[in-house]
Design a protein around this motif. Structure first.
Motif, PDB file in Angstrom:
ATOM      1  N   GLY A 129       0.811  -1.206   0.000  1.00 58.26           N
ATOM      2  CA  GLY A 129       0.000   0.000   0.000  1.00 58.26           C
ATOM      3  C   GLY A 129       0.846   1.259   0.000  1.00 58.26           C
ATOM      4  O   GLY A 129       0.594   2.197  -0.764  1.00 58.26           O
ATOM      5  N   ILE A 130       1.863   1.293   0.854  1.00 57.59           N
ATOM      6  CA  ILE A 130       2.697   2.491   0.954  1.00 57.59           C
ATOM      7  C   ILE A 130       3.494   2.687  -0.329  1.00 57.59           C
ATOM      8  O   ILE A 130       3.576   3.802  -0.867  1.00 57.59           O
ATOM      9  CB  ILE A 130       3.617   2.389   2.185  1.00 57.59           C
ATOM     10  N   ALA A 131       4.086   1.595  -0.846  1.00 57.52           N
ATOM     11  CA  ALA A 131       4.838   1.704  -2.097  1.00 57.52           C
ATOM     12  C   ALA A 131       3.926   2.176  -3.220  1.00 57.52           C
ATOM     13  O   ALA A 131       4.320   3.002  -4.060  1.00 57.52           O
ATOM     14  CB  ALA A 131       5.473   0.361  -2.443  1.00 57.52           C
ATOM     15  N   SER A 132       2.688   1.657  -3.241  1.00 57.61           N
ATOM     16  CA  SER A 132       1.756   2.062  -4.292  1.00 57.61           C
ATOM     17  C   SER A 132       1.398   3.529  -4.172  1.00 57.61           C
ATOM     18  O   SER A 132       1.292   4.234  -5.187  1.00 57.61           O
ATOM     19  CB  SER A 132       0.484   1.217  -4.215  1.00 57.61           C
ATOM     20  N   ALA A 133       1.206   3.998  -2.938  1.00 54.01           N
ATOM     21  CA  ALA A 133       0.890   5.412  -2.753  1.00 54.01           C
ATOM     22  C   ALA A 133       2.052   6.274  -3.245  1.00 54.01           C
ATOM     23  O   ALA A 133       1.848   7.266  -3.952  1.00 54.01           O
ATOM     24  CB  ALA A 133       0.593   5.700  -1.285  1.00 54.01           C
ATOM     25  N   ILE A 134       3.285   5.874  -2.891  1.00 57.20           N
ATOM     26  CA  ILE A 134       4.456   6.627  -3.350  1.00 57.20           C
ATOM     27  C   ILE A 134       4.498   6.632  -4.872  1.00 57.20           C
ATOM     28  O   ILE A 134       4.736   7.666  -5.505  1.00 57.20           O
ATOM     29  CB  ILE A 134       5.753   6.014  -2.776  1.00 57.20           C
ATOM     30  N   PHE A 135       4.226   5.471  -5.476  1.00 61.60           N
ATOM     31  CA  PHE A 135       4.261   5.397  -6.934  1.00 61.60           C
ATOM     32  C   PHE A 135       3.201   6.289  -7.554  1.00 61.60           C
ATOM     33  O   PHE A 135       3.446   6.997  -8.525  1.00 61.60           O
ATOM     34  CB  PHE A 135       4.072   3.959  -7.391  1.00 61.60           C
ATOM     35  N   LEU A 136       1.976   6.254  -6.986  1.00 60.74           N
ATOM     36  CA  LEU A 136       0.883   7.041  -7.550  1.00 60.74           C
ATOM     37  C   LEU A 136       1.190   8.526  -7.530  1.00 60.74           C
ATOM     38  O   LEU A 136       0.877   9.247  -8.472  1.00 60.74           O
ATOM     39  CB  LEU A 136      -0.407   6.794  -6.766  1.00 60.74           C
ATOM     40  N   PHE A 137       1.827   8.984  -6.450  1.00 60.76           N
ATOM     41  CA  PHE A 137       1.993  10.426  -6.300  1.00 60.76           C
ATOM     42  C   PHE A 137       3.345  10.938  -6.728  1.00 60.76           C
ATOM     43  O   PHE A 137       3.535  12.132  -6.858  1.00 60.76           O
ATOM     44  CB  PHE A 137       1.688  10.836  -4.855  1.00 60.76           C
ATOM     45  N   SER A 175       5.313   8.865  -9.199  1.00 59.13           N
ATOM     46  CA  SER A 175       5.630   8.147 -10.432  1.00 59.13           C
ATOM     47  C   SER A 175       7.016   7.518 -10.425  1.00 59.13           C
ATOM     48  O   SER A 175       7.622   7.337 -11.482  1.00 59.13           O
ATOM     49  CB  SER A 175       5.525   9.080 -11.652  1.00 59.13           C
ATOM     50  N   ARG A 176       7.517   7.156  -9.258  1.00 62.49           N
ATOM     51  CA  ARG A 176       8.821   6.505  -9.212  1.00 62.49           C
ATOM     52  C   ARG A 176       8.669   5.018  -9.505  1.00 62.49           C
ATOM     53  O   ARG A 176       7.970   4.308  -8.790  1.00 62.49           O
ATOM     54  CB  ARG A 176       9.457   6.696  -7.828  1.00 62.49           C
ATOM     55  N   ARG A 177       9.337   4.545 -10.555  1.00 59.41           N
ATOM     56  CA  ARG A 177       9.193   3.155 -10.983  1.00 59.41           C
ATOM     57  C   ARG A 177       9.647   2.189  -9.902  1.00 59.41           C
ATOM     58  O   ARG A 177       9.113   1.102  -9.754  1.00 59.41           O
ATOM     59  CB  ARG A 177      10.017   2.905 -12.235  1.00 59.41           C
ATOM     60  N   GLY A 178      10.682   2.580  -9.143  1.00 61.44           N
ATOM     61  CA  GLY A 178      11.177   1.705  -8.074  1.00 61.44           C
ATOM     62  C   GLY A 178      10.082   1.377  -7.070  1.00 61.44           C
ATOM     63  O   GLY A 178       9.963   0.234  -6.621  1.00 61.44           O
ATOM     64  N   ALA A 179       9.269   2.368  -6.745  1.00 61.66           N
ATOM     65  CA  ALA A 179       8.183   2.144  -5.797  1.00 61.66           C
ATOM     66  C   ALA A 179       7.170   1.160  -6.376  1.00 61.66           C
ATOM     67  O   ALA A 179       6.639   0.297  -5.674  1.00 61.66           O
ATOM     68  CB  ALA A 179       7.501   3.464  -5.450  1.00 61.66           C
ATOM     69  N   ASP A 180       6.898   1.275  -7.667  1.00 59.41           N
ATOM     70  CA  ASP A 180       5.957   0.367  -8.301  1.00 59.41           C
ATOM     71  C   ASP A 180       6.476  -1.066  -8.244  1.00 59.41           C
ATOM     72  O   ASP A 180       5.716  -2.004  -8.006  1.00 59.41           O
ATOM     73  CB  ASP A 180       5.733   0.793  -9.751  1.00 59.41           C
ATOM     74  N   ARG A 181       7.790  -1.237  -8.455  1.00 62.59           N
ATOM     75  CA  ARG A 181       8.367  -2.589  -8.408  1.00 62.59           C
ATOM     76  C   ARG A 181       8.210  -3.187  -7.022  1.00 62.59           C
ATOM     77  O   ARG A 181       7.856  -4.353  -6.871  1.00 62.59           O
ATOM     78  CB  ARG A 181       9.840  -2.540  -8.803  1.00 62.59           C
ATOM     79  N   VAL A 182       8.493  -2.377  -6.001  1.00 63.60           N
ATOM     80  CA  VAL A 182       8.347  -2.878  -4.628  1.00 63.60           C
ATOM     81  C   VAL A 182       6.888  -3.250  -4.357  1.00 63.60           C
ATOM     82  O   VAL A 182       6.586  -4.279  -3.738  1.00 63.60           O
ATOM     83  CB  VAL A 182       8.839  -1.828  -3.614  1.00 63.60           C
ATOM     84  N   GLY A 183       5.967  -2.404  -4.838  1.00 70.80           N
ATOM     85  CA  GLY A 183       4.550  -2.681  -4.633  1.00 70.80           C
ATOM     86  C   GLY A 183       4.134  -3.993  -5.278  1.00 70.80           C
ATOM     87  O   GLY A 183       3.431  -4.809  -4.683  1.00 70.80           O
ATOM     88  N   PHE A 184       4.592  -4.211  -6.517  1.00 68.40           N
ATOM     89  CA  PHE A 184       4.260  -5.437  -7.237  1.00 68.40           C
ATOM     90  C   PHE A 184       4.789  -6.660  -6.480  1.00 68.40           C
ATOM     91  O   PHE A 184       4.075  -7.633  -6.253  1.00 68.40           O
ATOM     92  CB  PHE A 184       4.884  -5.359  -8.634  1.00 68.40           C
ATOM     93  N   ALA A 185       6.063  -6.562  -6.057  1.00 63.97           N
ATOM     94  CA  ALA A 185       6.658  -7.676  -5.329  1.00 63.97           C
ATOM     95  C   ALA A 185       5.891  -7.938  -4.032  1.00 63.97           C
ATOM     96  O   ALA A 185       5.573  -9.081  -3.692  1.00 63.97           O
ATOM     97  CB  ALA A 185       8.124  -7.378  -5.022  1.00 63.97           C
ATOM     98  N   ALA A 186       5.576  -6.862  -3.312  1.00 60.10           N
ATOM     99  CA  ALA A 186       4.884  -7.020  -2.033  1.00 60.10           C
ATOM    100  C   ALA A 186       3.502  -7.628  -2.230  1.00 60.10           C
ATOM    101  O   ALA A 186       3.040  -8.424  -1.394  1.00 60.10           O
ATOM    102  CB  ALA A 186       4.781  -5.670  -1.317  1.00 60.10           C
ATOM    103  N   ALA A 187       2.826  -7.273  -3.322  1.00 54.49           N
ATOM    104  CA  ALA A 187       1.492  -7.836  -3.567  1.00 54.49           C
ATOM    105  C   ALA A 187       1.592  -9.343  -3.793  1.00 54.49           C
ATOM    106  O   ALA A 187       0.795 -10.121  -3.255  1.00 54.49           O
ATOM    107  CB  ALA A 187       0.850  -7.159  -4.773  1.00 54.49           C
ATOM    108  N   GLU A 188       2.587  -9.757  -4.595  1.00 56.10           N
ATOM    109  CA  GLU A 188       2.752 -11.198  -4.829  1.00 56.10           C
ATOM    110  C   GLU A 188       3.016 -11.933  -3.524  1.00 56.10           C
ATOM    111  O   GLU A 188       2.480 -13.021  -3.267  1.00 56.10           O
ATOM    112  CB  GLU A 188       3.924 -11.439  -5.786  1.00 56.10           C
ATOM    113  N   ILE A 189       3.851 -11.315  -2.669  1.00 55.18           N
ATOM    114  CA  ILE A 189       4.191 -11.971  -1.411  1.00 55.18           C
ATOM    115  C   ILE A 189       2.991 -12.006  -0.479  1.00 55.18           C
ATOM    116  O   ILE A 189       2.789 -12.977   0.257  1.00 55.18           O
ATOM    117  CB  ILE A 189       5.393 -11.269  -0.767  1.00 55.18           C
ATOM    118  N   THR A 190       2.170 -10.951  -0.515  1.00 56.34           N
ATOM    119  CA  THR A 190       0.952 -10.955   0.305  1.00 56.34           C
ATOM    120  C   THR A 190       0.066 -12.121  -0.095  1.00 56.34           C
ATOM    121  O   THR A 190      -0.474 -12.833   0.762  1.00 56.34           O
ATOM    122  CB  THR A 190       0.171  -9.646   0.134  1.00 56.34           C
TER     123      THR A 190
END
Lengths: 98, 218, 227
Positions: free
Chosen positions: B57-65, B67-82
Motif C-alpha cells: 500500500g505504501i509503495a503504491s501510494a508513493i508510486f501514484l503520487f 511516479s517513481r518506478r522503483g516504488a511500483d516494483r516494490v509494490g508489485f513484489a509485495a502484492a505477490e508476497i501478500t
C-alpha cells in the motif's frame, strides 16, 4: 560459473529439506507439565479421535512447498530474463553498428 | 541490495533450519495438544502478510503520487508476497481449525476479512496481468484499498465475538512458547525481505528487457 | 470554475443524457427484477422465503445492478470519447469524480426505489417498518458502493478486459459494505427489530463510507492522469 550456482542451489535445497527431516527424526517426547495451566496430553479427556499429526504435517508441508515453489519460480524467471537480456543487448549492438 | 543478498539468504536459511527444532521442543498446549503447533507458522505468516500488505500500500501510494518506478516494483513484489503468505495462512488456519473448532471454516469477522483482503491483492495481480497498458497506476489504487483493510482485519477479533482467538494471545504467551514464536517470526521477516529483494531484482531486469525490446523496434 | 458548479454540471449532464435515452435505468431495473427472480427460486421453501434471505437478496441485487449500471455508464463515456474531453477540461479532478459519483448514486437510488418495494411485496419482508433506519442503511450502503464503483469503473474505462475486471476488483472491496447492509437489514427484519444492532452496522457503514470516499478522492486524479 553456472554449474557452481547450480551446486550451491542444490546444497541449499538439501539443507532446507534435511534440517526438518533431522528434526523430525529426533523422538519428540511429550513434555512434563512445567508451567501452570499446561496439562499433559495423556491426561486430557479423550475427545476428538481426529489425528492431529496429518493436519500439522500438511500445514507445515504447504507452507514450505509454497515458499520453495515461489523462490524456484523467481530463480527460473531470473535465468530466462538474463538470457533474453544478453540476447537483446547483442542484437542491439550489432544493429547499432550498421 | 546485491551485496547483502547472500548474507540475507544464509540468515534466512539458518533461521528456518533451526525453526523445526524450536517448534518440536516447545511445550504442548493444554487443550489443543499437537495441532496447536501450527501456531508457530500460522501467526508469524499472518503478521508478515500484514507487513507485506502495508508495504504494498505504501509503495503504491508513493508510486501514484511521485511516479517513481522503483516504488511500483516494490509494490508489485509485495502484492505477490501478500498473496503467497495469505495462501499459507488460509490453508494452515483451516487445517488447525478442523481439529480445534470441529469445522474447516467459519464466516466470522477475522476469517472473512482475511479472505477479502487476500482477494483484493489477487485482484491487484489480475489487473497487472490482464489490464493492459497503464494498469500499474490502476493496481496501485487497488493496493491502497487493500492496505486500508489491514487494520480492520487485525482488530476484527477484538471488535466482534469471533471463534478465532483475540489479539490478547500473543502478549500473554508463556515464555517457553514465546521463544520459538519469536524465532519463527524473525525467520519469516527475513524471508519477506529476501523475497522482496529477489522479486524486485527480477522486475528490474524485466522492465529493462522491455525497454530494450522497445529500443530494438525503433 | 469552482468545485460545486463543476459537480453540478457533470451530474446534470449525466442526468440529461439518462433522461433522454433511459437506457441504463431500464436495463438496470429489469436486470434487478430478473436477479430477484433467480434468487427466489434458490431460496424459497414451500412457497415462502427462507428467513434473512430477503435482506441478502435486496443487497446482492443492488450490487449486481450497480455493476451493470457502472459498466454501461462508463462504456458510453468511452465510446463517445467524452471521458477524455472531461479530463481535458480545466476542472478539478476531484470535482469531476464527485459529479460522476452523484450521477451513479442517483441512478442507484432510483433502482433501489423500485427494487426495495418489490422485495417487500414478493418476500413479505417488512423492510420499512423502521423506515428511517432502512433508508439510512440504503443511503450509506449506496454511497459506499458507488464511491468505490465510480473510481474503479472510471479507472478501467480505457482498459482491456474492463467488463470482467470490474466485478473482480469491486466485489472484494465492497464486501464490508454489503455485509453491513445485509446484517443491518436482517436486524431490522427480525420479528422484534433489533435497533441497536442495526445502528451498530449503520455506524460501520458510515465509517467505511468515510474511508472509501477519502481514498477514492485521493487517488482519482493520479490514476486518471496518463504518463
Amino acid at each position: 560459473m553456472t554449474s557452481f550456482r547450480f551446486v550451491r542451489a542444490l546444497l541449499i535445497a538439501i539443507l532446507l529439506v534435511g534440517a526438518p527431516v533431522a528434526a523430525m527424526a529426533q523422538a519428540p517426547q511429550p513434555q512434563p507439565p512445567q508451567q501452570e495451566g499446561f496439562v499433559p496430553v495423556d491426561q486430557l479427556p479423550g475427545q476428538e479421535a481426529l489425528p492431529a499429526a496429518p493436519l500439522v504435517a500438511a500445514a507445515y508441508g504447504v507452507a514450505w512447498a509454497a515458499v520453495l515453489i515461489y523462490l524456484f519460480s523467481i530463480w527460473k524467471r531470473l535465468g530466462t530474463v538474463e538470457r533474453e537480456l544478453t540476447e537483446v543487448t547483442r542484437r542491439l549492438e550489432s544493429g547499432g553498428r550498421r | 541490495m546485491h551485496k547483502s543478498f547472500p548474507v540475507l539468504l544464509v540468515l534466512t536459511i539458518g533461521l528456518f533450519a533451526y525453526a523445526p527444532f524450536a517448534i518440536i521442543n516447545a511445550p504442548y498446549e493444554a487443550t489443543m495438544g499437537l495441532v496447536q503447533k501450527i501456531f508457530y507458522f500460522h501467526v508469524p505468516t499472518a503478521i508478515t502478510m500484514f507487513v507485506a500488505a502495508f508495504t504494498c500500500g505504501i509503495a503504491s501510494a508513493i508510486f501514484l503520487f511521485t511516479s517513481r518506478r522503483g516504488a511500483d516494483r516494490v509494490g508489485f513484489a509485495a502484492a505477490e508476497i501478500t498473496v503467497l503468505l495469505g495462501l499459507i495462512v488460509l490453508v494452515s488456519g483451516p487445517l488447525w481449525a478442523r481439529k480445534a473448532w470441529g469445522v474447516w471454516w467459519q464466516w466470522d469477522a477475522r476469517l472473512t476479512s482475511t479472505l477479502v483482503m487476500w482477494l483484493v491483492f489477487q485482484a491487484y495481480l489480475l489487473l497487472r496481468r490482464f489490464g493492459g497498458p497503464g494498469s500499474e497506476k490502476l493496481s496501485a489504487a487497488v493496493a491502497m484499498f487493500g492496505a486500508a483493510l489491514v487494520p480492520f482485519v487485525y482488530w476484527s477479533v477484538n471488535l466482534w465475538r469471533t471463534v478465532h482467538p483475540t489479539t490478547n494471545v500473543i502478549p500473554t504467551l508463556a515464555p517457553s512458547m514465546r521463544t520459538p514464536f519469536l524465532w519463527c517470526l524473525a525467520a519469516f521477516m527475513c524471508l519477506f525481505v529476501l523475497l522482496i529483494a529477489a522479486r524486485v531484482e527480477l522486475e528490474k531486469r524485466r522492465t529493462r528487457l522491455d525497454d530494450l525490446y522497445l529500443a530494438l523496434e525503433d | 470554475m469552482n468545485f460545486f458548479s463543476t459537480v453540478a454540471l457533470v451530474a446534470h449532464k449525466d442526468l440529461l443524457v439518462e433522461t433522454r435515452s433511459r437506457e441504463v435505468i431500464y436495463t438496470s431495473v429489469l436486470f434487478a427484477i430478473s436477479c430477484i427472480l433467480v434468487f427466489s427460486f434458490g431460496l424459497v421453501k414451500e412457497g415462502r422465503i427462507v428467513a434473512d434471505a430477503a435482506a441478502a437478496i435486496l443487497w446482492i441485487t443492488i450490487a449486481f445492478a450497480g455493476t451493470l449500471a457502472l459498466n454501461r455508464i462508463f462504456d458510453r463515456e468511452r465510446q463517445n470519447e467524452t471521458l477524455r474531453a472531461l479530463l481535458l477540461a480545466p476542472a478539478s479532478r476531484a470535482a469531476i469524480y464527485v459529479g460522476k459519483l452523484a450521477g451513479v448514486l442517483g441512478l442507484l437510488i432510483l433502482v433501489e426505489v423500485i427494487v426495495a418495494p418489490l422485495v417487500v411485496l414478493m418476500f413479505n419482508a417488512a423492510l420499512f417498518r423502521h423506515a428511517s433506519y432502512m433508508l439510512a442503511l440504503l443511503v450509506a450502503g449506496s454511497i459506499g458502493y458507488a464511491s468505490v464503483g465510480t473510481l474503479f469503473a472510471a479507472m478501467l474505462a480505457r482498459s482491456a478486459g474492463r467488463g470482467a475486471l470490474l466485478p473482480v476488483l469491486l466485489y472484494p472491496i465492497t464486501v464490508p459494505v454489503i455485509i453491513g447492509g445485509v446484517r443491518g437489514t436482517a436486524a431490522l427484519l427480525q420479528p422484534e427489530a433489533d435497533l441497536a444492532i442495526a445502528r451498530a452496522w449503520l455506524t460501520m457503514l458510515i465509517a467505511f463510507d468515510a474511508v472509501f470516499l477519502t481514498l477514492s478522492l485521493w487517488t482519482f486524479e493520479p490514476v486518471m492522469t496518463e504518463g
